[in-house]
Design an enzyme around this catalytic site. Structure first.
Site, PDB file in Angstrom:
ATOM      1  N   ASN A 518      -4.707  79.375  80.542  1.00 22.04           N
ATOM      2  CA  ASN A 518      -3.348  79.914  80.575  1.00 22.04           C
ATOM      3  C   ASN A 518      -2.947  80.809  79.404  1.00 22.04           C
ATOM      4  OD1 ASN A 518      -2.416  78.405  83.013  1.00 22.04           O
ATOM      5  ND2 ASN A 518      -2.849  76.662  81.691  1.00 22.04           N
ATOM      6  N   TYR A 519      -3.691  80.763  78.302  1.00 26.43           N
ATOM      7  CA  TYR A 519      -3.225  81.470  77.118  1.00 26.43           C
ATOM      8  C   TYR A 519      -4.192  82.493  76.542  1.00 26.43           C
ATOM      9  CZ  TYR A 519       0.707  78.301  76.928  1.00 26.43           C
ATOM     10  OH  TYR A 519       1.844  77.627  77.226  1.00 26.43           O
TER      11      TYR A 519
END
Length: 561
Positions: A518-519
DNA sequence: CCTGCAACTTAGGAGGTCACGC
DNA sequence: GCGTGACCTCCTAAGTTGCAGG
Protein backbone atom coordinates in the site's frame (compact mmCIF):
# COMPACT_ATOMS: atom_id res chain seq x y z
CA UNK A 1 3.19 10.10 -19.85
CA UNK A 2 3.49 10.17 -16.06
CA UNK A 3 0.66 12.68 -16.03
CA UNK A 4 -1.82 10.28 -17.58
CA UNK A 5 -3.45 9.11 -14.34
CA UNK A 6 -4.21 12.70 -13.42
CA UNK A 7 -5.65 13.43 -16.81
CA UNK A 8 -7.86 10.39 -16.68
CA UNK A 9 -9.50 11.73 -13.57
CA UNK A 10 -9.60 15.30 -14.65
CA UNK A 11 -10.95 15.04 -18.14
CA UNK A 12 -13.47 12.26 -17.87
CA UNK A 13 -15.77 13.92 -15.40
CA UNK A 14 -15.78 11.09 -12.88
CA UNK A 15 -16.91 8.44 -15.35
CA UNK A 16 -15.33 5.17 -14.24
CA UNK A 17 -16.53 2.84 -17.00
CA UNK A 18 -18.78 2.63 -20.03
CA UNK A 19 -19.75 -1.03 -19.86
CA UNK A 20 -20.09 -3.26 -16.80
CA UNK A 21 -21.55 -6.76 -16.68
CA UNK A 22 -21.35 -9.33 -13.87
CA UNK A 23 -23.20 -12.26 -12.29
CA UNK A 24 -23.96 -10.69 -8.92
CA UNK A 25 -22.73 -11.96 -5.53
CA UNK A 26 -22.43 -15.45 -4.09
CA UNK A 27 -24.54 -15.71 -0.95
CA UNK A 28 -23.49 -17.42 2.24
CA UNK A 29 -24.69 -21.05 2.42
CA UNK A 30 -28.06 -21.49 4.14
CA UNK A 31 -28.03 -22.52 7.77
CA UNK A 32 -27.76 -26.27 8.25
CA UNK A 33 -29.44 -27.33 11.49
CA UNK A 34 -27.24 -29.44 13.73
CA UNK A 35 -28.16 -33.12 14.21
CA UNK A 36 -30.66 -33.73 16.99
CA UNK A 37 -28.21 -35.73 19.13
CA UNK A 38 -26.12 -32.56 19.58
CA UNK A 39 -27.84 -30.95 22.50
CA UNK A 40 -28.07 -27.57 24.08
CA UNK A 41 -28.69 -27.39 27.82
CA UNK A 42 -30.20 -24.61 29.81
CA UNK A 43 -29.73 -24.79 33.56
CA UNK A 44 -28.62 -28.40 33.14
CA UNK A 45 -31.73 -29.44 31.18
CA UNK A 46 -31.85 -30.31 27.51
CA UNK A 47 -33.69 -27.75 25.40
CA UNK A 48 -34.54 -27.97 21.70
CA UNK A 49 -34.10 -24.54 20.16
CA UNK A 50 -36.01 -23.06 17.24
CA UNK A 51 -33.90 -22.96 14.06
CA UNK A 52 -33.43 -19.18 14.32
CA UNK A 53 -32.27 -19.27 17.93
CA UNK A 54 -30.20 -22.37 17.27
CA UNK A 55 -28.28 -20.73 14.44
CA UNK A 56 -27.24 -17.81 16.62
CA UNK A 57 -26.34 -20.22 19.42
CA UNK A 58 -23.99 -22.04 17.04
CA UNK A 59 -22.17 -18.78 16.34
CA UNK A 60 -21.42 -18.49 20.04
CA UNK A 61 -20.55 -22.19 20.35
CA UNK A 62 -18.00 -21.88 17.54
CA UNK A 63 -16.22 -19.14 19.48
CA UNK A 64 -16.26 -20.83 22.87
CA UNK A 65 -12.49 -21.31 22.93
CA UNK A 66 -11.82 -17.65 22.31
CA UNK A 67 -11.00 -15.46 25.22
CA UNK A 68 -13.48 -12.81 24.17
CA UNK A 69 -16.52 -15.01 24.90
CA UNK A 70 -15.55 -14.45 28.54
CA UNK A 71 -15.71 -10.68 28.19
CA UNK A 72 -18.69 -8.93 29.75
CA UNK A 73 -19.40 -6.66 26.79
CA UNK A 74 -19.21 -9.52 24.33
CA UNK A 75 -21.57 -11.66 26.40
CA UNK A 76 -23.97 -8.84 27.05
CA UNK A 77 -24.22 -7.84 23.38
CA UNK A 78 -24.50 -11.42 22.23
CA UNK A 79 -27.20 -12.28 24.73
CA UNK A 80 -29.24 -9.23 23.89
CA UNK A 81 -29.16 -9.98 20.16
CA UNK A 82 -29.69 -13.69 20.65
CA UNK A 83 -32.84 -13.10 22.66
CA UNK A 84 -34.24 -11.11 19.76
CA UNK A 85 -34.03 -14.22 17.59
CA UNK A 86 -35.76 -16.47 20.13
CA UNK A 87 -39.44 -17.45 20.19
CA UNK A 88 -41.35 -15.87 23.05
CA UNK A 89 -41.29 -19.21 24.89
CA UNK A 90 -37.53 -19.43 24.53
CA UNK A 91 -37.17 -15.84 25.60
CA UNK A 92 -39.23 -16.49 28.71
CA UNK A 93 -37.10 -19.45 29.66
CA UNK A 94 -33.58 -18.37 28.69
CA UNK A 95 -32.82 -15.40 30.89
CA UNK A 96 -29.23 -16.02 31.97
CA UNK A 97 -26.30 -16.70 29.66
CA UNK A 98 -24.34 -18.30 32.49
CA UNK A 99 -26.89 -21.10 32.58
CA UNK A 100 -26.40 -21.90 28.88
CA UNK A 101 -24.30 -24.91 28.04
CA UNK A 102 -22.97 -24.88 24.48
CA UNK A 103 -20.26 -27.49 24.97
CA UNK A 104 -21.90 -30.25 22.91
CA UNK A 105 -22.33 -27.87 20.02
CA UNK A 106 -18.76 -26.74 20.38
CA UNK A 107 -17.46 -30.33 20.42
CA UNK A 108 -19.56 -31.10 17.38
CA UNK A 109 -18.01 -28.27 15.37
CA UNK A 110 -14.52 -29.24 16.45
CA UNK A 111 -15.20 -32.79 15.27
CA UNK A 112 -16.51 -31.43 11.98
CA UNK A 113 -13.39 -29.41 11.46
CA UNK A 114 -11.24 -32.46 12.24
CA UNK A 115 -13.28 -34.50 9.79
CA UNK A 116 -12.71 -31.87 7.14
CA UNK A 117 -8.98 -32.06 7.68
CA UNK A 118 -9.06 -35.84 7.51
CA UNK A 119 -10.92 -35.96 4.20
CA UNK A 120 -9.43 -38.04 1.43
CA UNK A 121 -7.46 -36.46 -1.37
CA UNK A 122 -10.30 -37.07 -3.79
CA UNK A 123 -12.86 -35.35 -1.58
CA UNK A 124 -10.57 -32.37 -1.10
CA UNK A 125 -9.97 -32.23 -4.82
CA UNK A 126 -13.71 -32.21 -5.43
CA UNK A 127 -14.21 -29.24 -3.11
CA UNK A 128 -11.37 -27.45 -4.81
CA UNK A 129 -12.93 -28.01 -8.21
CA UNK A 130 -16.29 -26.76 -6.98
CA UNK A 131 -14.63 -23.60 -5.65
CA UNK A 132 -12.89 -23.12 -8.94
CA UNK A 133 -16.21 -23.49 -10.76
CA UNK A 134 -17.80 -20.80 -8.57
CA UNK A 135 -14.78 -18.57 -9.11
CA UNK A 136 -15.06 -18.94 -12.85
CA UNK A 137 -18.77 -18.21 -12.78
CA UNK A 138 -18.95 -15.37 -10.29
CA UNK A 139 -15.36 -14.21 -9.80
CA UNK A 140 -15.05 -12.19 -12.99
CA UNK A 141 -16.83 -9.36 -14.68
CA UNK A 142 -16.59 -7.49 -17.96
CA UNK A 143 -15.60 -3.87 -17.63
CA UNK A 144 -14.98 -1.95 -20.82
CA UNK A 145 -13.86 -4.84 -23.04
CA UNK A 146 -11.77 -6.46 -20.34
CA UNK A 147 -12.49 -9.51 -18.27
CA UNK A 148 -11.50 -8.49 -14.75
CA UNK A 149 -11.14 -10.40 -11.51
CA UNK A 150 -13.54 -9.43 -8.71
CA UNK A 151 -11.98 -9.05 -5.26
CA UNK A 152 -14.73 -10.21 -2.86
CA UNK A 153 -17.63 -11.72 -4.75
CA UNK A 154 -18.81 -13.72 -1.72
CA UNK A 155 -21.23 -12.03 0.65
CA UNK A 156 -19.99 -11.99 4.24
CA UNK A 157 -21.68 -14.81 6.17
CA UNK A 158 -23.67 -14.09 9.34
CA UNK A 159 -21.92 -14.43 12.69
CA UNK A 160 -20.96 -12.58 15.83
CA UNK A 161 -19.20 -9.30 15.31
CA UNK A 162 -15.70 -9.13 16.74
CA UNK A 163 -14.24 -5.68 16.36
CA UNK A 164 -10.57 -5.01 16.99
CA UNK A 165 -9.39 -3.90 20.41
CA UNK A 166 -11.85 -2.83 23.05
CA UNK A 167 -14.89 -2.59 20.83
CA UNK A 168 -18.20 -1.61 22.45
CA UNK A 169 -20.16 -3.66 19.90
CA UNK A 170 -18.27 -6.93 20.18
CA UNK A 171 -20.57 -9.95 20.33
CA UNK A 172 -23.44 -8.34 18.42
CA UNK A 173 -25.19 -10.43 15.79
CA UNK A 174 -24.10 -9.69 12.27
CA UNK A 175 -27.16 -10.61 10.32
CA UNK A 176 -27.51 -12.70 7.22
CA UNK A 177 -27.59 -10.74 3.96
CA UNK A 178 -30.43 -11.67 1.62
CA UNK A 179 -31.08 -10.77 -2.04
CA UNK A 180 -33.58 -8.09 -0.98
CA UNK A 181 -30.70 -6.31 0.86
CA UNK A 182 -28.56 -6.12 -2.27
CA UNK A 183 -28.07 -3.24 -4.67
CA UNK A 184 -26.71 -4.26 -8.05
CA UNK A 185 -24.71 -1.82 -10.14
CA UNK A 186 -24.08 -2.57 -13.81
CA UNK A 187 -24.46 -0.87 -17.17
CA UNK A 188 -27.83 -0.43 -18.81
CA UNK A 189 -26.85 -2.40 -21.88
CA UNK A 190 -25.55 -5.36 -19.87
CA UNK A 191 -27.26 -8.56 -18.87
CA UNK A 192 -28.53 -7.81 -15.34
CA UNK A 193 -27.59 -10.59 -12.87
CA UNK A 194 -30.44 -12.88 -11.83
CA UNK A 195 -31.38 -12.98 -8.16
CA UNK A 196 -31.74 -16.51 -6.70
CA UNK A 197 -35.08 -18.13 -7.66
CA UNK A 198 -38.05 -16.61 -5.84
CA UNK A 199 -36.14 -13.53 -4.65
CA UNK A 200 -35.65 -9.94 -5.77
CA UNK A 201 -32.80 -7.46 -5.55
CA UNK A 202 -33.37 -4.38 -3.44
CA UNK A 203 -32.41 -2.24 -6.42
CA UNK A 204 -30.64 -2.35 -9.74
CA UNK A 205 -28.84 0.83 -10.69
CA UNK A 206 -26.60 1.98 -13.49
CA UNK A 207 -24.11 4.40 -11.97
CA UNK A 208 -20.91 4.62 -13.97
CA UNK A 209 -19.48 7.28 -11.67
CA UNK A 210 -18.62 4.58 -9.11
CA UNK A 211 -16.52 1.41 -9.34
CA UNK A 212 -18.54 -1.04 -7.22
CA UNK A 213 -20.66 -3.89 -8.59
CA UNK A 214 -22.71 -4.79 -5.53
CA UNK A 215 -23.48 -3.08 -2.23
CA UNK A 216 -25.47 -3.68 0.94
CA UNK A 217 -25.83 -2.02 4.31
CA UNK A 218 -24.29 -3.84 7.23
CA UNK A 219 -26.20 -3.87 10.53
CA UNK A 220 -23.46 -3.31 13.13
CA UNK A 221 -22.35 0.23 12.21
CA UNK A 222 -24.95 0.83 9.51
CA UNK A 223 -22.20 1.34 6.96
CA UNK A 224 -22.25 0.28 3.32
CA UNK A 225 -20.22 -2.68 2.13
CA UNK A 226 -19.13 -3.14 -1.48
CA UNK A 227 -18.04 -5.72 -3.95
CA UNK A 228 -15.26 -4.23 -6.05
CA UNK A 229 -12.55 -5.35 -8.43
CA UNK A 230 -9.31 -7.08 -7.67
CA UNK A 231 -6.10 -5.00 -7.32
CA UNK A 232 -4.92 -6.42 -10.66
CA UNK A 233 -7.77 -4.67 -12.47
CA UNK A 234 -7.24 -1.66 -14.69
CA UNK A 235 -9.38 0.56 -12.50
CA UNK A 236 -7.47 -0.22 -9.30
CA UNK A 237 -4.10 -0.18 -10.99
CA UNK A 238 -4.57 3.27 -12.48
CA UNK A 239 -5.71 4.61 -9.14
CA UNK A 240 -2.67 3.10 -7.49
CA UNK A 241 -0.37 4.59 -10.09
CA UNK A 242 -2.00 7.96 -9.59
CA UNK A 243 -1.46 7.73 -5.83
CA UNK A 244 2.29 7.35 -6.34
CA UNK A 245 2.37 10.14 -8.89
CA UNK A 246 0.75 12.45 -6.34
CA UNK A 247 3.38 11.41 -3.80
CA UNK A 248 6.11 12.17 -6.34
CA UNK A 249 4.65 15.62 -6.88
CA UNK A 250 4.86 16.12 -3.13
CA UNK A 251 8.54 15.25 -3.35
CA UNK A 252 9.03 18.25 -5.61
CA UNK A 253 7.48 20.71 -3.17
CA UNK A 254 8.02 19.14 0.22
CA UNK A 255 10.89 21.51 1.06
CA UNK A 256 8.66 24.50 0.50
CA UNK A 257 5.88 22.94 2.59
CA UNK A 258 8.28 22.13 5.40
CA UNK A 259 9.64 25.66 5.40
CA UNK A 260 6.07 26.92 5.51
CA UNK A 261 4.97 24.89 8.51
CA UNK A 262 8.15 25.74 10.40
CA UNK A 263 7.30 29.36 9.80
CA UNK A 264 3.75 28.73 11.00
CA UNK A 265 5.02 27.45 14.35
CA UNK A 266 5.55 31.13 15.12
CA UNK A 267 2.14 32.34 13.96
CA UNK A 268 0.19 34.56 16.28
CA UNK A 269 -2.91 32.52 15.52
CA UNK A 270 -3.40 29.42 17.63
CA UNK A 271 -5.21 27.50 14.88
CA UNK A 272 -2.30 27.99 12.52
CA UNK A 273 0.25 26.88 15.10
CA UNK A 274 -1.78 23.80 15.84
CA UNK A 275 -2.14 23.02 12.17
CA UNK A 276 1.61 23.44 11.69
CA UNK A 277 2.59 21.21 14.61
CA UNK A 278 0.11 18.53 13.55
CA UNK A 279 1.46 18.63 10.02
CA UNK A 280 4.98 18.29 11.37
CA UNK A 281 3.94 15.10 13.19
CA UNK A 282 2.25 13.75 10.09
CA UNK A 283 5.36 14.44 8.05
CA UNK A 284 8.03 13.40 10.54
CA UNK A 285 6.28 10.44 12.17
CA UNK A 286 3.96 9.33 9.35
CA UNK A 287 0.92 9.59 11.62
CA UNK A 288 -2.55 9.12 10.13
CA UNK A 289 -4.87 12.11 9.79
CA UNK A 290 -7.08 11.14 12.76
CA UNK A 291 -10.78 11.74 12.15
CA UNK A 292 -13.14 12.26 15.05
CA UNK A 293 -15.08 9.15 15.98
CA UNK A 294 -18.41 8.76 17.63
CA UNK A 295 -17.95 7.74 21.23
CA UNK A 296 -19.36 4.34 22.13
CA UNK A 297 -19.71 3.27 18.50
CA UNK A 298 -16.14 2.11 17.98
CA UNK A 299 -12.95 1.35 19.90
CA UNK A 300 -11.24 4.41 21.35
CA UNK A 301 -8.42 4.98 18.89
CA UNK A 302 -6.84 8.17 17.59
CA UNK A 303 -4.69 9.64 14.84
CA UNK A 304 -2.87 12.95 14.64
CA UNK A 305 -5.74 15.45 14.72
CA UNK A 306 -7.63 13.49 17.38
CA UNK A 307 -4.68 13.12 19.77
CA UNK A 308 -5.59 13.96 23.35
CA UNK A 309 -3.43 15.51 26.06
CA UNK A 310 -3.15 12.11 27.77
CA UNK A 311 -1.47 10.63 24.70
CA UNK A 312 1.75 12.62 24.93
CA UNK A 313 4.29 13.41 27.63
CA UNK A 314 6.82 16.19 27.44
CA UNK A 315 10.36 15.81 28.71
CA UNK A 316 12.51 18.98 28.59
CA UNK A 317 15.36 16.52 28.94
CA UNK A 318 15.44 12.79 28.53
CA UNK A 319 18.44 10.47 28.35
CA UNK A 320 20.76 13.23 27.28
CA UNK A 321 18.40 14.62 24.64
CA UNK A 322 16.54 17.89 24.81
CA UNK A 323 12.82 18.44 24.11
CA UNK A 324 11.63 14.89 23.97
CA UNK A 325 7.99 14.01 23.23
CA UNK A 326 6.71 10.61 24.27
CA UNK A 327 3.74 9.32 22.28
CA UNK A 328 1.63 6.52 23.65
CA UNK A 329 -1.77 5.89 22.08
CA UNK A 330 -3.86 3.31 20.27
CA UNK A 331 -4.05 3.89 16.52
CA UNK A 332 -5.97 2.16 13.74
CA UNK A 333 -6.94 -1.42 14.63
CA UNK A 334 -6.05 -0.57 18.24
CA UNK A 335 -2.38 -1.02 17.47
CA UNK A 336 -0.29 0.76 20.06
CA UNK A 337 1.91 3.58 18.89
CA UNK A 338 4.75 4.17 21.30
CA UNK A 339 7.59 6.48 20.40
CA UNK A 340 9.96 8.91 22.03
CA UNK A 341 11.21 11.61 19.74
CA UNK A 342 13.33 14.70 20.19
CA UNK A 343 11.63 17.69 18.53
CA UNK A 344 12.55 21.26 17.76
CA UNK A 345 12.35 23.66 20.68
CA UNK A 346 9.53 25.61 19.01
CA UNK A 347 7.43 22.48 18.64
CA UNK A 348 8.02 21.62 22.25
CA UNK A 349 7.03 25.10 23.46
CA UNK A 350 3.93 25.01 21.29
CA UNK A 351 2.90 21.65 22.72
CA UNK A 352 3.27 23.07 26.24
CA UNK A 353 1.05 25.92 25.17
CA UNK A 354 -1.59 23.62 23.63
CA UNK A 355 -1.70 21.57 26.83
CA UNK A 356 -2.10 24.49 29.20
CA UNK A 357 -5.19 24.33 31.42
CA UNK A 358 -6.44 21.16 29.79
CA UNK A 359 -7.62 17.88 31.23
CA UNK A 360 -6.00 14.61 30.09
CA UNK A 361 -9.01 13.72 27.93
CA UNK A 362 -9.13 17.10 26.16
CA UNK A 363 -8.09 17.33 22.52
CA UNK A 364 -4.47 18.33 22.05
CA UNK A 365 -5.35 20.21 18.87
CA UNK A 366 -8.64 21.80 19.86
CA UNK A 367 -8.65 24.21 16.91
CA UNK A 368 -8.00 21.57 14.30
CA UNK A 369 -9.63 18.64 12.56
CA UNK A 370 -8.90 16.59 9.46
CA UNK A 371 -11.16 18.67 7.28
CA UNK A 372 -9.36 21.91 8.18
CA UNK A 373 -6.00 20.27 7.73
CA UNK A 374 -6.82 18.73 4.35
CA UNK A 375 -8.28 21.99 3.08
CA UNK A 376 -5.02 23.68 3.96
CA UNK A 377 -3.01 20.94 2.27
CA UNK A 378 -5.11 21.24 -0.85
CA UNK A 379 -4.04 24.87 -1.06
CA UNK A 380 -0.38 23.91 -0.78
CA UNK A 381 -0.51 21.39 -3.59
CA UNK A 382 -3.18 20.03 -5.91
CA UNK A 383 -4.31 16.64 -4.64
CA UNK A 384 -2.39 16.90 -1.37
CA UNK A 385 -4.02 15.28 1.68
CA UNK A 386 -2.63 13.98 4.98
CA UNK A 387 -2.22 10.45 3.73
CA UNK A 388 -0.01 11.49 0.85
CA UNK A 389 2.71 12.18 3.41
CA UNK A 390 2.61 8.57 4.53
CA UNK A 391 2.95 7.37 0.94
CA UNK A 392 5.69 9.87 0.19
CA UNK A 393 7.74 9.21 3.33
CA UNK A 394 7.36 5.45 3.00
CA UNK A 395 8.49 5.40 -0.63
CA UNK A 396 11.34 7.86 -0.23
CA UNK A 397 12.58 5.92 2.81
CA UNK A 398 12.62 2.69 0.82
CA UNK A 399 14.56 4.34 -1.97
CA UNK A 400 17.13 5.85 0.40
CA UNK A 401 17.53 2.69 2.42
CA UNK A 402 18.01 0.56 -0.67
CA UNK A 403 20.70 2.93 -1.86
CA UNK A 404 22.42 2.84 1.51
CA UNK A 405 22.18 -0.85 2.28
CA UNK A 406 22.80 -2.57 -1.06
CA UNK A 407 26.41 -3.36 -1.90
CA UNK A 408 27.60 -4.76 -5.20
CA UNK A 409 29.74 -7.53 -3.66
CA UNK A 410 26.87 -9.18 -1.81
CA UNK A 411 25.31 -12.36 -3.15
CA UNK A 412 21.59 -12.59 -3.88
CA UNK A 413 20.39 -13.78 -0.43
CA UNK A 414 22.35 -10.96 1.20
CA UNK A 415 20.86 -8.44 -1.22
CA UNK A 416 17.41 -9.68 -0.39
CA UNK A 417 18.20 -9.28 3.29
CA UNK A 418 19.10 -5.68 2.48
CA UNK A 419 15.81 -5.26 0.68
CA UNK A 420 13.91 -6.66 3.61
CA UNK A 421 15.76 -4.34 5.94
CA UNK A 422 14.83 -1.35 3.82
CA UNK A 423 11.23 -2.59 3.79
CA UNK A 424 11.48 -3.02 7.55
CA UNK A 425 12.61 0.56 8.06
CA UNK A 426 9.40 1.64 6.34
CA UNK A 427 7.22 -0.74 8.36
CA UNK A 428 8.71 0.68 11.55
CA UNK A 429 8.07 4.22 10.37
CA UNK A 430 4.45 3.38 9.59
CA UNK A 431 4.07 1.33 12.79
CA UNK A 432 2.98 -1.80 10.97
CA UNK A 433 3.04 -4.36 13.72
CA UNK A 434 2.00 -7.94 14.04
CA UNK A 435 1.59 -10.32 16.93
CA UNK A 436 4.72 -12.47 17.16
CA UNK A 437 3.86 -15.77 15.45
CA UNK A 438 2.72 -18.40 17.95
CA UNK A 439 5.51 -20.71 16.90
CA UNK A 440 8.18 -18.02 16.79
CA UNK A 441 10.36 -19.20 19.69
CA UNK A 442 10.26 -22.78 18.55
CA UNK A 443 11.03 -22.07 14.93
CA UNK A 444 13.89 -19.80 16.03
CA UNK A 445 15.34 -22.63 18.14
CA UNK A 446 15.02 -25.04 15.26
CA UNK A 447 16.85 -22.68 12.98
CA UNK A 448 19.57 -22.19 15.59
CA UNK A 449 20.14 -25.93 15.88
CA UNK A 450 20.41 -26.11 12.10
CA UNK A 451 23.06 -23.42 12.27
CA UNK A 452 24.92 -25.27 15.02
CA UNK A 453 24.82 -28.47 13.02
CA UNK A 454 26.07 -26.62 9.95
CA UNK A 455 28.95 -25.18 11.97
CA UNK A 456 29.98 -28.64 13.11
CA UNK A 457 29.76 -29.85 9.56
CA UNK A 458 31.97 -26.99 8.45
CA UNK A 459 34.55 -27.75 11.11
CA UNK A 460 34.65 -31.37 9.97
CA UNK A 461 35.00 -30.39 6.36
CA UNK A 462 37.86 -28.06 7.18
CA UNK A 463 39.63 -30.76 9.13
CA UNK A 464 39.28 -33.14 6.22
CA UNK A 465 40.60 -30.56 3.83
CA UNK A 466 43.63 -30.02 6.02
CA UNK A 467 44.47 -33.70 6.21
CA UNK A 468 43.89 -34.10 2.51
CA UNK A 469 46.35 -31.30 1.88
CA UNK A 470 48.84 -32.90 4.25
CA UNK A 471 48.49 -36.17 2.40
CA UNK A 472 48.95 -34.57 -0.94
CA UNK A 473 52.08 -32.73 0.24
CA UNK A 474 53.49 -31.01 -2.79
CA UNK A 475 51.15 -31.61 -5.70
CA UNK A 476 47.56 -30.54 -5.45
CA UNK A 477 45.54 -33.63 -6.01
CA UNK A 478 41.92 -34.15 -6.97
CA UNK A 479 40.91 -35.05 -3.42
CA UNK A 480 41.95 -31.82 -1.77
CA UNK A 481 40.37 -29.85 -4.58
CA UNK A 482 37.06 -31.55 -3.85
CA UNK A 483 37.43 -30.98 -0.13
CA UNK A 484 38.02 -27.34 -0.76
CA UNK A 485 34.83 -27.12 -2.80
CA UNK A 486 32.92 -28.85 -0.03
CA UNK A 487 34.17 -26.30 2.49
CA UNK A 488 33.06 -23.46 0.26
CA UNK A 489 29.65 -24.98 -0.26
CA UNK A 490 29.09 -25.48 3.45
CA UNK A 491 30.27 -21.97 4.20
CA UNK A 492 27.71 -20.63 1.77
CA UNK A 493 24.95 -22.72 3.29
CA UNK A 494 25.91 -21.55 6.76
CA UNK A 495 25.83 -17.97 5.70
CA UNK A 496 22.41 -18.41 4.13
CA UNK A 497 21.08 -19.85 7.38
CA UNK A 498 22.61 -17.05 9.42
CA UNK A 499 21.07 -14.45 7.15
CA UNK A 500 17.74 -16.19 7.50
CA UNK A 501 18.01 -16.16 11.29
CA UNK A 502 18.86 -12.46 11.38
CA UNK A 503 16.03 -11.61 9.05
CA UNK A 504 13.52 -13.59 11.06
CA UNK A 505 14.64 -12.23 14.41
CA UNK A 506 14.45 -8.65 13.19
CA UNK A 507 11.00 -9.33 11.80
CA UNK A 508 9.48 -10.78 14.93
CA UNK A 509 6.91 -8.09 15.57
CA UNK A 510 7.01 -6.23 12.27
CA UNK A 511 4.61 -6.75 9.38
CA UNK A 512 6.18 -5.99 6.00
CA UNK A 513 3.19 -6.77 3.82
CA UNK A 514 1.11 -3.70 4.48
CA UNK A 515 3.75 -1.22 3.39
CA UNK A 516 4.78 -3.35 0.43
CA UNK A 517 1.19 -3.50 -0.79
CA UNK A 518 0.00 0.00 0.00
CA UNK A 519 2.83 2.48 0.52
CA UNK A 520 5.88 1.58 -1.51
CA UNK A 521 5.97 2.73 -5.11
CA UNK A 522 6.52 -0.63 -6.81
CA UNK A 523 8.67 0.98 -9.47
CA UNK A 524 11.37 1.55 -6.84
CA UNK A 525 11.51 -2.18 -6.16
CA UNK A 526 11.34 -3.14 -9.82
CA UNK A 527 14.19 -0.76 -10.65
CA UNK A 528 16.25 -2.13 -7.79
CA UNK A 529 15.71 -5.67 -9.06
CA UNK A 530 16.80 -4.68 -12.56
CA UNK A 531 19.84 -2.81 -11.33
CA UNK A 532 21.16 -5.71 -9.29
CA UNK A 533 19.97 -8.57 -11.46
CA UNK A 534 17.54 -9.89 -8.87
CA UNK A 535 14.56 -11.76 -10.32
CA UNK A 536 11.47 -9.76 -9.44
CA UNK A 537 9.90 -13.04 -8.19
CA UNK A 538 12.23 -12.84 -5.19
CA UNK A 539 10.53 -9.64 -4.09
CA UNK A 540 6.94 -10.05 -5.26
CA UNK A 541 4.84 -13.20 -5.25
CA UNK A 542 2.37 -13.99 -8.00
CA UNK A 543 -0.50 -11.91 -6.60
CA UNK A 544 1.80 -8.98 -6.01
CA UNK A 545 3.18 -9.21 -9.52
CA UNK A 546 -0.37 -9.11 -10.84
CA UNK A 547 -1.20 -6.09 -8.74
CA UNK A 548 1.99 -4.30 -9.80
CA UNK A 549 1.97 -5.39 -13.43
CA UNK A 550 1.82 -1.73 -14.47
CA UNK A 551 5.04 -0.99 -12.59
CA UNK A 552 6.86 -4.09 -13.78
CA UNK A 553 6.10 -3.02 -17.35
CA UNK A 554 7.06 0.56 -16.79
CA UNK A 555 10.09 0.89 -14.56
CA UNK A 556 13.65 0.78 -15.85
CA UNK A 557 16.73 0.39 -13.69
CA UNK A 558 17.26 4.13 -13.52
CA UNK A 559 13.77 4.87 -12.21
CA UNK A 560 13.78 7.48 -9.51
CA UNK A 561 10.83 8.04 -7.22
C1' DC B 1 -19.67 25.81 9.44
C1' DC B 2 -21.22 21.08 10.91
C1' DT B 3 -23.06 16.42 10.16
C1' DG B 4 -23.73 12.32 7.94
C1' DC B 5 -23.11 9.54 4.12
C1' DA B 6 -20.79 7.29 0.28
C1' DA B 7 -16.82 5.47 -1.77
C1' DC B 8 -12.66 4.03 -1.58
C1' DT B 9 -7.93 2.56 0.70
C1' DT B 10 -5.47 0.41 4.37
C1' DA B 11 -5.12 -3.13 8.05
C1' DG B 12 -4.04 -7.42 10.92
C1' DG B 13 -5.49 -12.10 11.84
C1' DA B 14 -7.15 -16.78 10.66
C1' DG B 15 -6.58 -20.54 8.33
C1' DG B 16 -5.28 -22.98 4.20
C1' DT B 17 -1.61 -24.45 1.13
C1' DC B 18 2.51 -25.78 -0.50
C1' DA B 19 7.50 -26.37 -0.55
C1' DC B 20 11.23 -28.05 1.75
C1' DG B 21 14.12 -30.87 4.65
C1' DC B 22 14.28 -35.18 6.86
C1' DG C 1 6.16 -40.09 1.85
C1' DC C 2 5.65 -37.12 6.07
C1' DG C 3 5.68 -33.30 9.12
C1' DT C 4 6.67 -28.57 9.73
C1' DG C 5 6.70 -24.00 9.07
C1' DA C 6 6.66 -20.06 5.89
C1' DC C 7 3.98 -17.98 2.85
C1' DC C 8 -0.22 -16.75 0.76
C1' DT C 9 -5.15 -15.83 0.36
C1' DC C 10 -9.14 -14.60 2.20
C1' DC C 11 -11.77 -12.04 5.23
C1' DT C 12 -13.68 -8.08 6.85
C1' DA C 13 -12.80 -4.29 10.08
C1' DA C 14 -11.20 0.31 10.35
C1' DG C 15 -9.38 4.01 8.45
C1' DT C 16 -9.39 8.57 4.96
C1' DT C 17 -11.47 11.70 1.90
C1' DG C 18 -14.91 14.31 -0.61
C1' DC C 19 -19.29 15.96 -0.93
C1' DA C 20 -24.22 17.13 -0.17
C1' DG C 21 -27.43 19.34 2.45
C1' DG C 22 -28.95 22.06 6.27
Amino acid sequence: DQLRPLQILRYTDGVKWKFLEHKGPVFAPAYEPIPSHVKFYYDGKHMKLSPEAEEVATFFAKMLDHEYTTKDIFRKNFFKDWRKEMTSEERAKITDLKKCDFTEMSEYFKAQSEARKAMSKEEKQKIKEENERILQQYGFCIMDNHKERIANFRIEPPGLFRGRGDHPKMGMLKRRIRPQDIIINCSKDSKVPEPPPGTKWKEVRHDNKVTWLVSWTENIQGSIKYIMLNPSSRIKGEKDWQKYETARRLKKCVDRIRAQYREDWKSKEMRIRQRAVALYFIDKLALRAGNEKEEGETADTVGCCSLRVEHIKLYPENEGQEYVVEFDFLGKDSIRYYNRVPVEKRVFKNLQLFMENKEPDDDLFDRLNTSILNKHLQELMDGLTAKVFRTYNASITLQQQLKELTTAEENIPAKILSYNRANRAVAILCNHQRAPPKTFEKSMQNLQSKIDAKRDQLADAKRELKSAKADAKVRKDEKSKNKKKAVQRIEEQLMKLEVQATDREENKQIALGTSKLNYLDPRISVAWCKKWGIPVEKIYNKTQREKFAWAIDMAEEDYEF
